[in-house]
Design a protein around this motif. Structure first.
Motif, PDB file in Angstrom:
ATOM      1  N   ILE A   1       9.521  -0.757  -2.157  1.00  0.00           N
ATOM      2  CA  ILE A   1       9.343   0.540  -1.502  1.00  0.00           C
ATOM      3  C   ILE A   1       9.381   0.369   0.012  1.00  0.00           C
ATOM      4  O   ILE A   1       9.116  -0.709   0.528  1.00  0.00           O
ATOM      5  N   MET A   2       9.775   1.438   0.697  1.00  0.00           N
ATOM      6  CA  MET A   2      10.002   1.366   2.141  1.00  0.00           C
ATOM      7  C   MET A   2       8.961   2.132   2.936  1.00  0.00           C
ATOM      8  O   MET A   2       8.774   1.874   4.116  1.00  0.00           O
ATOM      9  N   SER A   3       8.345   3.136   2.313  1.00  0.00           N
ATOM     10  CA  SER A   3       7.405   3.908   3.107  1.00  0.00           C
ATOM     11  C   SER A   3       6.195   4.282   2.255  1.00  0.00           C
ATOM     12  O   SER A   3       6.334   4.425   1.039  1.00  0.00           O
ATOM     13  N   PRO A   4       5.009   4.423   2.829  1.00  0.00           N
ATOM     14  CA  PRO A   4       4.736   4.371   4.262  1.00  0.00           C
ATOM     15  C   PRO A   4       4.860   2.965   4.861  1.00  0.00           C
ATOM     16  O   PRO A   4       4.857   2.824   6.086  1.00  0.00           O
ATOM     17  N   GLN A   5       4.989   1.954   3.981  1.00  0.00           N
ATOM     18  CA  GLN A   5       5.143   0.581   4.475  1.00  0.00           C
ATOM     19  C   GLN A   5       6.010  -0.157   3.484  1.00  0.00           C
ATOM     20  O   GLN A   5       5.971   0.148   2.288  1.00  0.00           O
ATOM     21  N   ARG A   6       6.754  -1.159   3.960  1.00  0.00           N
ATOM     22  CA  ARG A   6       7.528  -1.964   3.008  1.00  0.00           C
ATOM     23  C   ARG A   6       6.571  -2.681   2.071  1.00  0.00           C
ATOM     24  O   ARG A   6       5.571  -3.240   2.508  1.00  0.00           O
ATOM     25  N   ALA A   7       6.881  -2.650   0.799  1.00  0.00           N
ATOM     26  CA  ALA A   7       6.002  -3.306  -0.177  1.00  0.00           C
ATOM     27  C   ALA A   7       6.764  -3.549  -1.468  1.00  0.00           C
ATOM     28  O   ALA A   7       7.821  -2.956  -1.702  1.00  0.00           O
ATOM     29  N   ILE A   8       6.214  -4.455  -2.271  1.00  0.00           N
ATOM     30  CA  ILE A   8       6.665  -4.587  -3.651  1.00  0.00           C
ATOM     31  C   ILE A   8       5.532  -4.023  -4.503  1.00  0.00           C
ATOM     32  O   ILE A   8       4.367  -4.394  -4.322  1.00  0.00           O
ATOM     33  N   GLU A   9       5.881  -3.113  -5.401  1.00  0.00           N
ATOM     34  CA  GLU A   9       4.885  -2.501  -6.276  1.00  0.00           C
ATOM     35  C   GLU A   9       5.147  -2.911  -7.721  1.00  0.00           C
ATOM     36  O   GLU A   9       6.287  -2.885  -8.174  1.00  0.00           O
TER      37      GLU A   9
ATOM     38  N   PHE B   1      -4.755  -2.352  -5.261  1.00  0.00           N
ATOM     39  CA  PHE B   1      -4.987  -2.534  -6.688  1.00  0.00           C
ATOM     40  C   PHE B   1      -5.579  -1.253  -7.241  1.00  0.00           C
ATOM     41  O   PHE B   1      -6.577  -0.748  -6.737  1.00  0.00           O
ATOM     42  N   ASP B   2      -4.960  -0.712  -8.276  1.00  0.00           N
ATOM     43  CA  ASP B   2      -5.502   0.494  -8.904  1.00  0.00           C
ATOM     44  C   ASP B   2      -5.420   0.313 -10.407  1.00  0.00           C
ATOM     45  O   ASP B   2      -4.413  -0.180 -10.923  1.00  0.00           O
ATOM     46  N   ILE B   3      -6.483   0.680 -11.110  1.00  0.00           N
ATOM     47  CA  ILE B   3      -6.424   0.579 -12.571  1.00  0.00           C
ATOM     48  C   ILE B   3      -6.999   1.838 -13.209  1.00  0.00           C
ATOM     49  O   ILE B   3      -8.042   2.338 -12.789  1.00  0.00           O
ATOM     50  N   GLN B   4      -6.255   2.364 -14.152  1.00  0.00           N
ATOM     51  CA  GLN B   4      -6.694   3.524 -14.926  1.00  0.00           C
ATOM     52  C   GLN B   4      -6.766   3.046 -16.365  1.00  0.00           C
ATOM     53  O   GLN B   4      -5.740   2.656 -16.934  1.00  0.00           O
ATOM     54  N   THR B   5      -7.945   3.059 -16.945  1.00  0.00           N
ATOM     55  CA  THR B   5      -8.054   2.517 -18.293  1.00  0.00           C
ATOM     56  C   THR B   5      -9.246   3.111 -19.024  1.00  0.00           C
ATOM     57  O   THR B   5     -10.180   3.607 -18.391  1.00  0.00           O
ATOM     58  N   GLY B   6      -9.172   3.062 -20.318  1.00  0.00           N
ATOM     59  CA  GLY B   6     -10.302   3.533 -21.121  1.00  0.00           C
ATOM     60  C   GLY B   6      -9.856   3.687 -22.551  1.00  0.00           C
ATOM     61  O   GLY B   6      -8.650   3.743 -22.828  1.00  0.00           O
ATOM     62  N   PRO B   7     -10.824   3.751 -23.471  1.00  0.00           N
ATOM     63  CA  PRO B   7     -10.474   3.915 -24.883  1.00  0.00           C
ATOM     64  C   PRO B   7      -9.656   5.187 -25.068  1.00  0.00           C
ATOM     65  O   PRO B   7     -10.006   6.228 -24.505  1.00  0.00           O
ATOM     66  N   GLY B   8      -8.558   5.063 -25.788  1.00  0.00           N
ATOM     67  CA  GLY B   8      -7.710   6.222 -26.037  1.00  0.00           C
ATOM     68  C   GLY B   8      -6.770   6.555 -24.880  1.00  0.00           C
ATOM     69  O   GLY B   8      -5.915   7.423 -25.005  1.00  0.00           O
ATOM     70  N   LYS B   9      -6.954   5.902 -23.742  1.00  0.00           N
ATOM     71  CA  LYS B   9      -6.104   6.206 -22.585  1.00  0.00           C
ATOM     72  C   LYS B   9      -5.066   5.117 -22.325  1.00  0.00           C
ATOM     73  O   LYS B   9      -4.158   5.289 -21.528  1.00  0.00           O
ATOM     74  N   GLY B  10      -5.262   3.966 -22.961  1.00  0.00           N
ATOM     75  CA  GLY B  10      -4.413   2.832 -22.628  1.00  0.00           C
ATOM     76  C   GLY B  10      -4.794   2.297 -21.249  1.00  0.00           C
ATOM     77  O   GLY B  10      -5.863   2.623 -20.724  1.00  0.00           O
ATOM     78  N   THR B  11      -3.903   1.529 -20.700  1.00  0.00           N
ATOM     79  CA  THR B  11      -4.206   0.899 -19.407  1.00  0.00           C
ATOM     80  C   THR B  11      -2.988   0.989 -18.485  1.00  0.00           C
ATOM     81  O   THR B  11      -1.867   0.711 -18.912  1.00  0.00           O
ATOM     82  N   VAL B  12      -3.227   1.421 -17.267  1.00  0.00           N
ATOM     83  CA  VAL B  12      -2.174   1.418 -16.251  1.00  0.00           C
ATOM     84  C   VAL B  12      -2.711   0.684 -15.030  1.00  0.00           C
ATOM     85  O   VAL B  12      -3.695   1.112 -14.429  1.00  0.00           O
ATOM     86  N   VAL B  13      -2.082  -0.421 -14.722  1.00  0.00           N
ATOM     87  CA  VAL B  13      -2.485  -1.175 -13.529  1.00  0.00           C
ATOM     88  C   VAL B  13      -1.348  -1.077 -12.517  1.00  0.00           C
ATOM     89  O   VAL B  13      -0.202  -1.389 -12.843  1.00  0.00           O
ATOM     90  N   THR B  14      -1.664  -0.623 -11.311  1.00  0.00           N
ATOM     91  CA  THR B  14      -0.650  -0.533 -10.254  1.00  0.00           C
ATOM     92  C   THR B  14      -1.109  -1.375  -9.071  1.00  0.00           C
ATOM     93  O   THR B  14      -2.213  -1.178  -8.569  1.00  0.00           O
ATOM     94  N   VAL B  15      -0.281  -2.312  -8.681  1.00  0.00           N
ATOM     95  CA  VAL B  15      -0.643  -3.159  -7.539  1.00  0.00           C
ATOM     96  C   VAL B  15       0.508  -3.193  -6.539  1.00  0.00           C
ATOM     97  O   VAL B  15       1.670  -3.012  -6.909  1.00  0.00           O
ATOM     98  N   ARG B  16       0.147  -3.422  -5.281  1.00  0.00           N
ATOM     99  CA  ARG B  16       1.178  -3.528  -4.243  1.00  0.00           C
ATOM    100  C   ARG B  16       0.927  -4.735  -3.351  1.00  0.00           C
ATOM    101  O   ARG B  16      -0.222  -5.024  -3.030  1.00  0.00           O
ATOM    102  N   LYS B  17       2.005  -5.380  -2.995  1.00  0.00           N
ATOM    103  CA  LYS B  17       1.939  -6.411  -1.968  1.00  0.00           C
ATOM    104  C   LYS B  17       2.712  -5.888  -0.767  1.00  0.00           C
ATOM    105  O   LYS B  17       3.905  -5.547  -0.891  1.00  0.00           O
ATOM    106  N   LEU B  18       2.053  -5.786   0.371  1.00  0.00           N
ATOM    107  CA  LEU B  18       2.711  -5.272   1.572  1.00  0.00           C
ATOM    108  C   LEU B  18       3.568  -6.372   2.189  1.00  0.00           C
ATOM    109  O   LEU B  18       3.202  -7.545   2.175  1.00  0.00           O
ATOM    110  N   LEU B  19       4.705  -5.960   2.728  1.00  0.00           N
ATOM    111  CA  LEU B  19       5.642  -6.956   3.241  1.00  0.00           C
ATOM    112  C   LEU B  19       5.680  -7.011   4.769  1.00  0.00           C
ATOM    113  O   LEU B  19       6.525  -7.661   5.342  1.00  0.00           O
ATOM    114  N   GLY B  20       4.771  -6.326   5.424  1.00  0.00           N
ATOM    115  CA  GLY B  20       4.671  -6.423   6.893  1.00  0.00           C
ATOM    116  C   GLY B  20       5.881  -5.843   7.610  1.00  0.00           C
ATOM    117  O   GLY B  20       6.850  -5.443   7.022  1.00  0.00           O
TER     118      GLY B  20
END
Ligand SMILES: Nc1ncnc2c1ncn2[C@@H]1O[C@H](COP(=O)(O)OP(=O)(O)O)[C@@H](O)[C@H]1O
Ligand SMILES: [Mg+2]
Length: 212
Positions: A144-152, A193-212
Motif C-alpha cells: 500500500i502507498m498511502s497514508p504511508q508505504r507499507a506491506i499489509e 496489529f489488529d485482530i477481530q476474533t471470537g466464537p462464531g466470528k472466526g478470526t481476522v488478523v490484519t498487520v502492517r509493516k511500514l516501509l518508511g
C-alpha cells in the motif's frame, strides 16, 4: 530530473503555507542527502520519503493527507504499482505459497532483507495458525502507498475464534508449539496489529509493516 523540487512544491502548495512547504522541502533535501541539481531516480525516491514524513507532521486532516501523499507518489515514476496477492490456505504448502507471495511483493517494493524476513515470518505464523486451528482460510498480502508505504498482511478464517486473546497477547499463555513467534511475536515484529476474533466470528488478523 530537472525541476523536480518545483513539482514537489507544486503539490505541497495545495496543502501547506509557503513557509511550511519550503521548510518541509529543505529539510527533506538535507535528510535524504540529495543534490537538488543532479537528482537520480533513487535520490528522488529518498527525497519523497522524507517529504512525506514532513507532510505527515503538518497536514493534520486525514483526507487531505492521503490526497497529498498520493499526488507525491505520482511524481515517483519508478514506484511499482500497489497490488494484492490472495492465497487460499488449507495446508502447510499453501502457507509456503503465501510466504512466496509476501517475498515477491517485498522484492517488488525494494524492502530490505531485515523487513522482508519479519514480513514472511508473520505470514508463516498467521498461516500456520489457520491450518492448525481453523482448518482453512485465506491470506492476502498487499503493498500500500498511502497514508504511508507499507506491506499489509490479512489472515482470515471462519474457524472457532480465540477466546483467551488477552492472555495470549499478554504473554502468560504458553504456546503448545514452543518455538514459534505466535500471535504475540507477530505483533512485536509488525508496526500495526489488529485482530477481530471470537466464537462464531472466526478470526481476522490484519498487520502492517511500514516501509518508511
Ligand atoms: N486462527 C485461529 N483460530 C482459532 N484459534 C487460534 C487461531 N490462531 C491462534 N489461535 C489460538 O491462539 C493460541 C495462540 O496462538 P499463537 O500465539 O500462534 O501460539 P501457538 O500457535 O504456538 O499456540 C493457539 O494455541 C490457538 O488456541
Ligand atoms: Mg501459532
Amino acid at each position: 530530473m530537472i525541476g523536480i523540487t518545483d513539482r514537489i512544491e507544486g503539490v505541497l502548495a495545495q496543502f501547506l503555507s509557503p513557509a511550511v512547504r519550503k521548510s518541509v522541502i529543505d529539510c527533506g533535501v538535507r535528510q535524504a542527502r540529495v543534490d537538488r541539481d543532479s537528482m537520480r531516480e533513487a535520490d528522488l525516491r529518498r527525497l519523497l520519503v522524507e517529504v512525506k514524513r514532513g507532510v505527515q507532521l503538518f497536514v493534520r486532516d486525514q483526507v487531505q493527507l492521503e490526497r497529498c501523499v498520493s499526488q507525491l507518489n505520482e511524481l515517483d515514476y519508478a514506484a511499482p504499482a500497489p497490488r494484492e496477492i490472495l492465497v487460499d490456505v488449507r495446508t502447510e504448502e499453501d502457507v509456503l505459497r503465501a510466504r512466496s507471495a509476501g517475498r515477491e511483493l517485498c522484492i517488488e517494493q525494494m524492502v530490505s532483507d531485515v523487513l522482508l524476513t519479519k514480513i514472511v515470518t508473520a505470514i508463516s505464523e498467521l498461516g500456520r495458525n489457520i491450518v492448525r486451528y481453523a482448518g482453512s482460510g485465506e491470506i492476502s498480502v498487499r503493498s500500500i502507498m498511502s497514508p504511508q508505504r507499507a506491506i499489509e498482511i490479512c489472515a482470515k478464517d471462519q474457524g472457532p475464534g480465540i477466546t483467551n486473546l488477552a492472555e495470549i497477547l499478554s504473554g502468560k499463555y504458553r504456546s503448545r508449539h514452543g518455538m514459534g513467534a505466535g500471535l504475540r511475536g507477530t505483533k512485536a515484529l509488525m508496526d500495526e496489529f489488529d485482530i477481530q476474533t471470537g466464537p462464531g466470528k472466526g478470526t481476522v488478523v490484519t498487520v502492517r509493516k511500514l516501509l518508511g
